[in-house]
Design a protein around this motif. Structure first.
Motif, PDB file in Angstrom:
ATOM      1  N   ARG A 127     -94.260 -35.428 -35.786  1.00 11.70           N
ATOM      2  CA  ARG A 127     -93.145 -34.657 -35.206  1.00 11.70           C
ATOM      3  C   ARG A 127     -93.225 -34.659 -33.684  1.00 11.70           C
ATOM      4  N   GLU A 128     -94.403 -34.420 -33.149  1.00  8.91           N
ATOM      5  CA  GLU A 128     -94.582 -34.401 -31.696  1.00  8.91           C
ATOM      6  C   GLU A 128     -94.319 -35.781 -31.092  1.00  8.91           C
ATOM      7  N   ARG A 129     -94.795 -36.817 -31.740  1.00 11.04           N
ATOM      8  CA  ARG A 129     -94.583 -38.182 -31.240  1.00 11.04           C
ATOM      9  C   ARG A 129     -93.096 -38.525 -31.262  1.00 11.04           C
ATOM     10  N   TYR A 130     -92.413 -38.194 -32.361  1.00 12.86           N
ATOM     11  CA  TYR A 130     -90.981 -38.464 -32.461  1.00 12.86           C
ATOM     12  C   TYR A 130     -90.203 -37.679 -31.403  1.00 12.86           C
ATOM     13  N   ALA A 131     -90.545 -36.423 -31.185  1.00 13.56           N
ATOM     14  CA  ALA A 131     -89.859 -35.610 -30.176  1.00 13.56           C
ATOM     15  C   ALA A 131     -90.047 -36.211 -28.785  1.00 13.56           C
ATOM     16  N   THR A 132     -91.258 -36.649 -28.480  1.00 12.31           N
ATOM     17  CA  THR A 132     -91.548 -37.261 -27.179  1.00 12.31           C
ATOM     18  C   THR A 132     -90.764 -38.548 -27.003  1.00 12.31           C
ATOM     19  N   GLU A 133     -90.749 -39.395 -28.041  1.00 13.61           N
ATOM     20  CA  GLU A 133     -90.026 -40.664 -27.959  1.00 13.61           C
ATOM     21  C   GLU A 133     -88.518 -40.448 -27.887  1.00 13.61           C
ATOM     22  N   ALA A 134     -87.994 -39.491 -28.645  1.00 10.94           N
ATOM     23  CA  ALA A 134     -86.562 -39.192 -28.611  1.00 10.94           C
ATOM     24  C   ALA A 134     -86.157 -38.725 -27.210  1.00 10.94           C
ATOM     25  N   GLU A 135     -86.963 -37.878 -26.608  1.00  8.04           N
ATOM     26  CA  GLU A 135     -86.678 -37.399 -25.263  1.00  8.04           C
ATOM     27  C   GLU A 135     -86.716 -38.549 -24.251  1.00  8.04           C
ATOM     28  N   ARG A 136     -87.716 -39.399 -24.364  1.00  3.96           N
ATOM     29  CA  ARG A 136     -87.848 -40.540 -23.461  1.00  3.96           C
ATOM     30  C   ARG A 136     -86.645 -41.482 -23.590  1.00  3.96           C
ATOM     31  N   THR A 137     -86.252 -41.781 -24.823  1.00  6.99           N
ATOM     32  CA  THR A 137     -85.112 -42.665 -25.056  1.00  6.99           C
ATOM     33  C   THR A 137     -83.832 -42.041 -24.495  1.00  6.99           C
ATOM     34  N   ALA A 138     -83.629 -40.743 -24.735  1.00  7.09           N
ATOM     35  CA  ALA A 138     -82.428 -40.058 -24.255  1.00  7.09           C
ATOM     36  C   ALA A 138     -82.363 -40.028 -22.734  1.00  7.09           C
ATOM     37  N   ALA A 149     -72.143 -36.078 -32.236  1.00  8.97           N
ATOM     38  CA  ALA A 149     -72.373 -35.616 -33.597  1.00  8.97           C
ATOM     39  C   ALA A 149     -71.292 -34.603 -33.992  1.00  8.97           C
ATOM     40  N   SER A 150     -70.900 -34.660 -35.247  1.00  6.82           N
ATOM     41  CA  SER A 150     -69.944 -33.677 -35.766  1.00  6.82           C
ATOM     42  C   SER A 150     -70.724 -32.624 -36.538  1.00  6.82           C
ATOM     43  N   ASP A 151     -69.985 -31.748 -37.236  1.00  8.08           N
ATOM     44  CA  ASP A 151     -70.649 -30.688 -37.987  1.00  8.08           C
ATOM     45  C   ASP A 151     -71.540 -31.219 -39.095  1.00  8.08           C
ATOM     46  N   SER A 152     -71.202 -32.374 -39.653  1.00  8.65           N
ATOM     47  CA  SER A 152     -71.992 -32.896 -40.771  1.00  8.65           C
ATOM     48  C   SER A 152     -72.939 -34.019 -40.354  1.00  8.65           C
ATOM     49  N   THR A 153     -72.943 -34.350 -39.055  1.00 13.36           N
ATOM     50  CA  THR A 153     -73.858 -35.386 -38.579  1.00 13.36           C
ATOM     51  C   THR A 153     -74.708 -34.841 -37.442  1.00 13.36           C
ATOM     52  N   VAL A 154     -75.827 -35.515 -37.220  1.00 20.95           N
ATOM     53  CA  VAL A 154     -76.761 -35.139 -36.164  1.00 20.95           C
ATOM     54  C   VAL A 154     -77.044 -36.381 -35.340  1.00 20.95           C
ATOM     55  N   GLN A 155     -77.006 -36.229 -34.020  1.00 23.58           N
ATOM     56  CA  GLN A 155     -77.342 -37.371 -33.168  1.00 23.58           C
ATOM     57  C   GLN A 155     -78.860 -37.541 -33.175  1.00 23.58           C
ATOM     58  N   CYS A 156     -79.287 -38.741 -33.517  1.00 17.01           N
ATOM     59  CA  CYS A 156     -80.704 -39.068 -33.581  1.00 17.01           C
ATOM     60  C   CYS A 156     -80.981 -40.233 -32.638  1.00 17.01           C
ATOM     61  N   TRP A 157     -82.166 -40.236 -32.078  1.00 21.49           N
ATOM     62  CA  TRP A 157     -82.553 -41.230 -31.079  1.00 21.49           C
ATOM     63  C   TRP A 157     -83.607 -42.174 -31.642  1.00 21.49           C
ATOM     64  N   LEU A 158     -83.544 -43.422 -31.192  1.00 25.01           N
ATOM     65  CA  LEU A 158     -84.510 -44.425 -31.640  1.00 25.01           C
ATOM     66  C   LEU A 158     -85.908 -44.025 -31.184  1.00 25.01           C
ATOM     67  N   VAL A 159     -86.826 -43.921 -32.133  1.00 22.28           N
ATOM     68  CA  VAL A 159     -88.199 -43.541 -31.802  1.00 22.28           C
ATOM     69  C   VAL A 159     -89.213 -44.601 -32.216  1.00 22.28           C
ATOM     70  N   GLU A 160     -88.802 -45.527 -33.080  1.00 23.62           N
ATOM     71  CA  GLU A 160     -89.738 -46.548 -33.547  1.00 23.62           C
ATOM     72  C   GLU A 160     -88.966 -47.747 -34.079  1.00 23.62           C
ATOM     73  N   ARG A 161     -89.511 -48.929 -33.791  1.00 23.47           N
ATOM     74  CA  ARG A 161     -88.928 -50.174 -34.319  1.00 23.47           C
ATOM     75  C   ARG A 161     -90.099 -51.076 -34.654  1.00 23.47           C
ATOM     76  N   SER A 162     -90.083 -51.633 -35.853  1.00 27.18           N
ATOM     77  CA  SER A 162     -91.168 -52.531 -36.248  1.00 27.18           C
ATOM     78  C   SER A 162     -90.591 -53.747 -36.964  1.00 27.18           C
ATOM     79  N   PHE A 163     -91.308 -54.831 -36.845  1.00 29.76           N
ATOM     80  CA  PHE A 163     -90.900 -56.099 -37.446  1.00 29.76           C
ATOM     81  C   PHE A 163     -91.873 -56.395 -38.572  1.00 29.76           C
ATOM     82  N   GLY A 164     -91.335 -56.488 -39.780  1.00 25.25           N
ATOM     83  CA  GLY A 164     -92.194 -56.640 -40.942  1.00 25.25           C
ATOM     84  C   GLY A 164     -92.031 -57.971 -41.631  1.00 25.25           C
ATOM     85  N   GLN A 165     -92.559 -58.013 -42.832  1.00 24.26           N
ATOM     86  CA  GLN A 165     -92.471 -59.212 -43.654  1.00 24.26           C
ATOM     87  C   GLN A 165     -91.026 -59.432 -44.091  1.00 24.26           C
ATOM     88  N   ARG A 166     -90.760 -60.630 -44.560  1.00 21.16           N
ATOM     89  CA  ARG A 166     -89.439 -61.003 -45.074  1.00 21.16           C
ATOM     90  C   ARG A 166     -88.350 -60.880 -44.022  1.00 21.16           C
TER      91      ARG A 166
END
Length: 91
Positions: free
Chosen positions: A71-82, A3-20
């Motif tokens: 927030r807690e679920r996302y933090a847990t999933e981000a940590e697990r993915t990382a 990540a640079s000063d204007s970006t933040v590294q984010c981790w995959l926390v959820e993926r879903s398959f929807g309509q269309r």
């Protein structure tokens, strides 16, 4: 990805398959306080760039997470993915 000063590294926390034939991915900051959601067609994922463990997101594109439980679920999933993947690993 770093990540640079204007970006933040984010981790995959959820993926879903929807309509269309859309795939929704949610990447969150390590503390789970902000997220970025993307929708792409499954065809685009197969023929273009796939889903990686982490992405760098522009700060202004991050949305605040509304509730503490999410927030807690996302933090847990981000940590697990990382812990399990390198940022550029396809998952």
């Amino acid at each position: 990805m770093t990540a640079s000063d204007s970006t933040v590294q984010c981790w995959l926390v959820e993926r879903s398959f929807g309509q269309r034939n859309l795939v929704t991915t949610i990447y969150a900051t390590p503390d789970g306080s902000r997220y970025h959601q993307q929708e792409r067609s499954s065809t685009a994922l197969r023929t273009g760039s796939g889903v990686t463990a982490a992405i760098d997101v522009d700060e202004e594109k991050l949305q605040p997470v509304a509730d503490e439980e999410t927030r807690e679920r996302y933090a847990t999933e981000a940590e697990r993915t990382a812990e399990q993947y390198e940022p550029d690993d396809p998952i």
